[in-house]
Design an enzyme around this catalytic site. Sequence first.
Site, short mmCIF file in Angstrom:
data_model
loop_
_atom_site.label_atom_id
_atom_site.label_comp_id
_atom_site.label_asym_id
_atom_site.label_seq_id
_atom_site.Cartn_x
_atom_site.Cartn_y
_atom_site.Cartn_z
N GLU A 1 0.85 -1.19 0.00
CA GLU A 1 0.00 0.00 0.00
C GLU A 1 0.89 1.24 0.00
OE1 GLU A 1 -2.46 1.50 -0.76
OE2 GLU A 1 -4.01 1.66 0.78
N ASP A 2 0.44 2.29 -0.67
CA ASP A 2 1.26 3.52 -0.71
C ASP A 2 1.21 4.26 0.62
OD1 ASP A 2 -1.42 4.28 -1.05
OD2 ASP A 2 -1.08 5.43 -2.87
N ASP B 1 -3.92 5.95 5.67
CA ASP B 1 -4.45 7.21 6.18
C ASP B 1 -5.47 6.87 7.27
OD1 ASP B 1 -5.28 9.84 6.50
OD2 ASP B 1 -6.23 10.00 4.55
N PHE C 1 -1.45 16.11 3.45
CA PHE C 1 -1.68 15.42 2.19
C PHE C 1 -0.38 15.44 1.39
CE2 PHE C 1 -3.27 14.57 -2.04
CZ PHE C 1 -4.21 13.58 -1.79
N ARG D 1 1.90 11.54 -9.63
CA ARG D 1 2.37 10.20 -9.26
C ARG D 1 3.82 9.98 -9.65
NH1 ARG D 1 -2.08 7.02 -7.78
NH2 ARG D 1 -3.96 7.30 -9.00
P1 IMP Z 1 -7.37 5.23 3.84
O1 IMP Z 1 -8.43 4.27 3.41
O2 IMP Z 1 -7.96 6.47 4.48
O3 IMP Z 1 -6.30 4.61 4.69
O4 IMP Z 1 -6.71 5.81 2.54
C1 IMP Z 1 -5.87 5.08 1.77
C2 IMP Z 1 -5.84 5.57 0.33
O5 IMP Z 1 -6.19 6.95 0.22
C3 IMP Z 1 -4.43 5.46 -0.20
O6 IMP Z 1 -4.25 4.24 -0.85
C4 IMP Z 1 -4.33 6.63 -1.15
O7 IMP Z 1 -4.77 6.27 -2.44
C5 IMP Z 1 -5.28 7.67 -0.59
N1 IMP Z 1 -4.57 8.69 0.23
C6 IMP Z 1 -4.63 8.84 1.57
N2 IMP Z 1 -3.85 9.86 1.98
C7 IMP Z 1 -3.26 10.34 0.87
C8 IMP Z 1 -2.31 11.41 0.63
O8 IMP Z 1 -1.82 12.11 1.54
N3 IMP Z 1 -1.95 11.60 -0.67
C9 IMP Z 1 -2.44 10.86 -1.70
N4 IMP Z 1 -3.32 9.85 -1.53
C10 IMP Z 1 -3.73 9.61 -0.25
MG MG Z 2 -5.22 8.05 -4.70
#
Ligand code: IMP
Ligand code: MG
Length: 174
Positions: free
Chosen positions: A96-97, A100, A149, A162
């Site tokens: 996973e990148d 959040d 972000f 990206r």
């Molecule tokens: P989560 O479900 O809130 O943990 O979000 C995960 C996904 O949201 C990641 O795989 C990203 O695609 C996107 N995301 C969350 N924070 C960021 C950020 O700071 N920059 C870019 N994409 C983000």
């Molecule tokens: Mg995204």
Amino acid sequence: MPVIDRELLSEAQISERLDGLAREIDAAYAHGDLLAVGILKGSVFFLTDVLKRLTIPVAVDFLQVRSYAGTGSTGNIQLVHDLSMDIEGKDVLLFEDVVDTGLTLRRILELLASRHPRSLKIAALLKKDLRENADIPIDFLGFTIGPEFVVGYGLDLDERFRNLPYVAVWDPTR
Ligand code: IMP
Ligand code: MG
């Protein structure tokens, strides 16, 4: 056109951390049957750069979910593209990148666990230091960052940035 505010992680810092992660993954799966699963699209840069550093055999697959619009989590996660492989009995390592809120990983873990892999672990390039995601077990973590972000090295803002080779903070006020 939004402005990239400041470089948070340089190309060199990322590269050095990935060397360490690859050594950890090599050791952890020395006797396994590793299947690396990339969560499209953000993890692709991270996944390929880690995999190029591994010395153990590894298979690769991808899945795609949709969870985000702009800079806010929608909390609504849809499976857009499923795996092409059967993961039963495999040692699955999810890439996973950024973690959040953790909602995306929670849903994907639930889905993949129901398919009975032998093991299911997580490699994340970034984890935001937030209470919401504190219980998500990240086995291989690149960096912990603040709540801002970020873009670059796979991470996008509405599909842009990206391809930056580094991670930068995006400042919505500029
Ligand atoms: P989560 O479900 O809130 O943990 O979000 C995960 C996904 O949201 C990641 O795989 C990203 O695609 C996107 N995301 C969350 N924070 C960021 C950020 O700071 N920059 C870019 N994409 C983000
Ligand atoms: Mg995204």
